[in-house]
Design a protein around this motif. Structure first.
Motif, PDB file in Angstrom:
ATOM      1  N   GLY A 252       0.786  -1.227   0.000  1.00 33.68           N
ATOM      2  CA  GLY A 252       0.000   0.000   0.000  1.00 33.68           C
ATOM      3  C   GLY A 252       0.820   1.279   0.000  1.00 33.68           C
ATOM      4  N   LEU A 253       1.743   1.421  -0.955  1.00 28.06           N
ATOM      5  CA  LEU A 253       2.575   2.618  -1.004  1.00 28.06           C
ATOM      6  C   LEU A 253       1.762   3.885  -1.236  1.00 28.06           C
ATOM      7  CD1 LEU A 253       5.683   1.456  -3.084  1.00 28.06           C
ATOM      8  CD2 LEU A 253       5.523   1.788  -0.614  1.00 28.06           C
ATOM      9  N   ASN A 254       0.642   3.767  -1.924  1.00 26.44           N
ATOM     10  CA  ASN A 254      -0.157   4.955  -2.255  1.00 26.44           C
ATOM     11  C   ASN A 254      -0.573   5.736  -1.011  1.00 26.44           C
ATOM     12  OD1 ASN A 254       0.125   4.169  -4.865  1.00 26.44           O
ATOM     13  ND2 ASN A 254      -2.012   3.650  -5.221  1.00 26.44           N
ATOM     14  N   GLN A 255      -0.976   5.012   0.017  1.00 35.27           N
ATOM     15  CA  GLN A 255      -1.439   5.698   1.232  1.00 35.27           C
ATOM     16  C   GLN A 255      -0.307   6.468   1.900  1.00 35.27           C
ATOM     17  OE1 GLN A 255      -2.199   3.108   4.700  1.00 35.27           O
ATOM     18  NE2 GLN A 255      -1.584   1.364   3.431  1.00 35.27           N
ATOM     19  N   PHE A 256       0.898   5.904   1.874  1.00 37.31           N
ATOM     20  CA  PHE A 256       2.051   6.590   2.463  1.00 37.31           C
ATOM     21  C   PHE A 256       2.376   7.856   1.670  1.00 37.31           C
ATOM     22  CE2 PHE A 256       2.695   2.169   3.818  1.00 37.31           C
ATOM     23  CZ  PHE A 256       2.928   2.339   5.172  1.00 37.31           C
ATOM     24  N   GLU A 257       2.315   7.762   0.350  1.00 36.40           N
ATOM     25  CA  GLU A 257       2.683   8.905  -0.480  1.00 36.40           C
ATOM     26  C   GLU A 257       1.656  10.032  -0.362  1.00 36.40           C
ATOM     27  OE1 GLU A 257       3.611   7.632  -4.441  1.00 36.40           O
ATOM     28  OE2 GLU A 257       5.520   6.780  -3.779  1.00 36.40           O
ATOM     29  N   SER A 266       4.528   9.230  -9.677  1.00 35.48           N
ATOM     30  CA  SER A 266       4.686   8.372 -10.845  1.00 35.48           C
ATOM     31  C   SER A 266       5.823   7.406 -10.539  1.00 35.48           C
ATOM     32  CB  SER A 266       5.025   9.215 -12.079  1.00 35.48           C
ATOM     33  OG  SER A 266       5.400   8.392 -13.156  1.00 35.48           O
ATOM     34  N   ARG A 267       5.553   6.107 -10.602  1.00 37.94           N
ATOM     35  CA  ARG A 267       6.553   5.128 -10.179  1.00 37.94           C
ATOM     36  C   ARG A 267       6.852   4.118 -11.290  1.00 37.94           C
ATOM     37  NH1 ARG A 267       3.076   5.057  -5.593  1.00 37.94           N
ATOM     38  NH2 ARG A 267       2.316   3.007  -6.221  1.00 37.94           N
ATOM     39  N   LYS A 268       8.143   3.771 -11.416  1.00 37.42           N
ATOM     40  CA  LYS A 268       8.572   2.758 -12.374  1.00 37.42           C
ATOM     41  C   LYS A 268       9.475   1.757 -11.662  1.00 37.42           C
ATOM     42  CE  LYS A 268       8.495   5.849 -16.410  1.00 37.42           C
ATOM     43  NZ  LYS A 268       9.318   6.496 -17.478  1.00 37.42           N
ATOM     44  N   LEU A 269       9.194   0.484 -11.883  1.00 44.83           N
ATOM     45  CA  LEU A 269      10.010  -0.587 -11.325  1.00 44.83           C
ATOM     46  C   LEU A 269      10.728  -1.293 -12.467  1.00 44.83           C
ATOM     47  CD1 LEU A 269      10.996  -2.515  -9.130  1.00 44.83           C
ATOM     48  CD2 LEU A 269       8.837  -3.794  -9.369  1.00 44.83           C
ATOM     49  N   VAL A 309       5.521 -12.271 -12.971  1.00 43.20           N
ATOM     50  CA  VAL A 309       4.070 -12.068 -13.038  1.00 43.20           C
ATOM     51  C   VAL A 309       3.549 -11.478 -11.733  1.00 43.20           C
ATOM     52  CG1 VAL A 309       1.841 -13.230 -13.225  1.00 43.20           C
ATOM     53  CG2 VAL A 309       3.710 -13.875 -14.761  1.00 43.20           C
ATOM     54  N   ARG A 310       4.061 -11.993 -10.603  1.00 39.86           N
ATOM     55  CA  ARG A 310       3.640 -11.473  -9.294  1.00 39.86           C
ATOM     56  C   ARG A 310       3.963  -9.986  -9.161  1.00 39.86           C
ATOM     57  NH1 ARG A 310       7.059 -10.929  -5.302  1.00 39.86           N
ATOM     58  NH2 ARG A 310       8.454 -12.544  -6.136  1.00 39.86           N
ATOM     59  N   LEU A 311       5.171  -9.605  -9.561  1.00 37.83           N
ATOM     60  CA  LEU A 311       5.569  -8.203  -9.451  1.00 37.83           C
ATOM     61  C   LEU A 311       4.803  -7.323 -10.430  1.00 37.83           C
ATOM     62  CD1 LEU A 311       9.381  -8.707  -8.910  1.00 37.83           C
ATOM     63  CD2 LEU A 311       7.752  -7.766  -7.273  1.00 37.83           C
ATOM     64  N   GLN A 312       4.457  -7.873 -11.590  1.00 37.40           N
ATOM     65  CA  GLN A 312       3.642  -7.097 -12.522  1.00 37.40           C
ATOM     66  C   GLN A 312       2.265  -6.803 -11.915  1.00 37.40           C
ATOM     67  OE1 GLN A 312       1.841  -8.977 -15.939  1.00 37.40           O
ATOM     68  NE2 GLN A 312       2.411  -7.260 -17.262  1.00 37.40           N
ATOM     69  N   ALA A 316       0.908  -3.050 -11.040  1.00 42.98           N
ATOM     70  CA  ALA A 316      -0.335  -2.620 -11.676  1.00 42.98           C
ATOM     71  C   ALA A 316      -1.362  -2.215 -10.622  1.00 42.98           C
ATOM     72  CB  ALA A 316      -0.888  -3.731 -12.566  1.00 42.98           C
ATOM     73  N   ALA A 317      -1.445  -2.977  -9.530  1.00 40.95           N
ATOM     74  CA  ALA A 317      -2.402  -2.664  -8.462  1.00 40.95           C
ATOM     75  C   ALA A 317      -2.084  -1.323  -7.818  1.00 40.95           C
ATOM     76  CB  ALA A 317      -2.380  -3.770  -7.408  1.00 40.95           C
ATOM     77  N   GLY A 318      -0.803  -0.946  -7.796  1.00 34.83           N
ATOM     78  CA  GLY A 318      -0.412   0.319  -7.190  1.00 34.83           C
ATOM     79  C   GLY A 318      -0.332   1.474  -8.168  1.00 34.83           C
TER      80      GLY A 318
END
Length: 375
Positions: A252-257, A266-269, A309-312, A316-318
């Motif tokens: 849940g990084l969105n809530q922290f940000e 805007s995040r890229k992994l 696949v898990r990380l994708q 995507a969820a975030g």
């Protein structure tokens, strides 16, 4: 160490530097809160660009043994391309853990990174123990690898890592607590910035443990603090749990940000896989070791696809974007030994070409045989 005490283990003189990698815990939330506070202060004081509050780039480097030369080459080529970003977080597993400190500190460490993955062969990595290895803690003695890590992880490098930690950046390494059967994430940047007198020794041990392939290399005992008492944990290769990692699911990084920066960045992994995704046909030696080795190679190949696949799904969820690179199918060289210098030099050159042209993919295959995903 009793199972009931494993969850309370800490690094002496350093808080928030060790946590489980498969569960969102209060410690992980505290790590994120501290990181975002440091980032915010670094921007306000002019130590980091204002863009750090609007966008963030992350890098994860996989395991892969000698194939780690691919990531080293890729990062070097990416530097030459001219658009390699500064990463807010860098994670590493196994051979990726050995590359991660150089990647974390940026292009000025490309030279040492290339040396580590192209100049040293089998003799500089391990020593065979023969029949004694079969009966002991591992088939090979990895003291040469320990010495190599110790040589490159200089006091200057540790201080550079510590400076970046205080600016809100993180260097994370994964090992496997073999007793607990769980991944452990170590914040090497926090250890570097801590007051522990033997911090360098501890960082060397963690990097060595992350690359300690079970049964091949001996496990590494790491000192921890539990309820004021010094104890030890037994750690092996982080790739035992996952070939590549970023963060526990549902973090849940969105809530922290939103709370700290007022908006979602805007995040890229970026993921660099030190290995081929395509299955490679090879006649298997019909011995216990031959079959076991081939089975593990197959397991790792499919585990890698599952990790991608898990990380994708997580990114995507975030609302983030995922990019990954792997050894191209066009690279057909085969090593003559576990750490064949000539092979690693060829692979470094291939990685360098791939990095220079920005050979990123965006949709992981569903199985290794599906190696040409739609971008």
């Amino acid at each position: 160490m009793p199972a009931s005490l494993a969850a309370s283990a800490r690094i002496e003189h350093v808080d928030l530097a060790r946590f489980w990698g498969d569960l969102v815990t209060p410690e992980i939330r505290a790590v994120i809160e501290r990181q975002y506070d440091q980032t915010y202060r670094a921007v306000r004081t002019g130590q980091r660009a204002a863009s750090a509050l609007r966008q963030a780039n992350f890098l994860a480097i996989s395991g892969g043994g000698a194939d780690g030369a691919f990531a080293a080459g890729y990062l070097t080529g990416w530097t030459e391309r001219g658009d390699r970003p500064q990463f807010e977080v860098v994670t590493g597993v196994s051979t990726g853990a050995l590359a991660a400190p150089f990647a974390f500190l940026g292009s000025r460490y490309d030279g040492p990174l290339q040396e580590v993955f192209t100049l040293y062969g089998d003799a500089e990595i391990y020593t065979s123990l023969g029949v004694f290895g079969v009966l002991g803690r591992g088939l090979y003695d990895n003291t040469p690898l320990r010495n190599l890590i110790d040589r490159y992880l200089t006091d200057e490098m540790i201080e550079d890592i510590a400076v970046q930690y205080r600016l809100g950046r993180r260097l994370l390494i994964q090992t496997t607590n073999i007793d607990a059967q769980r991944p452990v994430v170590w914040d090497l940047s926090a250890i570097a910035a801590g007051s522990r007198p033997e911090r360098r020794e501890r960082m060397v041990e963690i990097l060595l443990a992350s690359a300690a392939i079970p049964a091949v290399f001996p496990p590494v005992r790491i000192d921890v603090q539990v309820d004021g008492e010094r104890r030890q944990e037994l750690h092996v290769d982080g790739g035992t749990v996952a070939q590549i990692f970023f963060a526990p699911p549902d973090i849940g990084l969105n809530q922290f940000e939103r709370r700290r920066f007022g908006a979602i960045r805007s995040r890229k992994l970026y993921l660099i896989r030190n290995g081929r995704l395509l299955p490679q046909y090879e006649t298997t030696e019909e011995t216990a070791i031959g079959v076991a080795k081939r089975a593990i190679e197959t397991l790792v190949k499919y585990q890698t696809v599952s990790d991608l696949v898990r990380l994708q799904l997580q990114t995507a969820a975030g609302g983030a974007k995922l990019f990954y690179a792997a050894i191209p199918n066009s690279f057909t060289a085969t090593p003559k030994s576990d750490f064949d210098r000539s092979y690693m030099q060829q692979l470094f050159a291939t990685g360098r070409e791939e990095g220079a042209r920005g050979a990123w993919r965006t949709k992981p295959p569903l199985t290794p045989i599906q190696t040409e995903p739609t971008h």
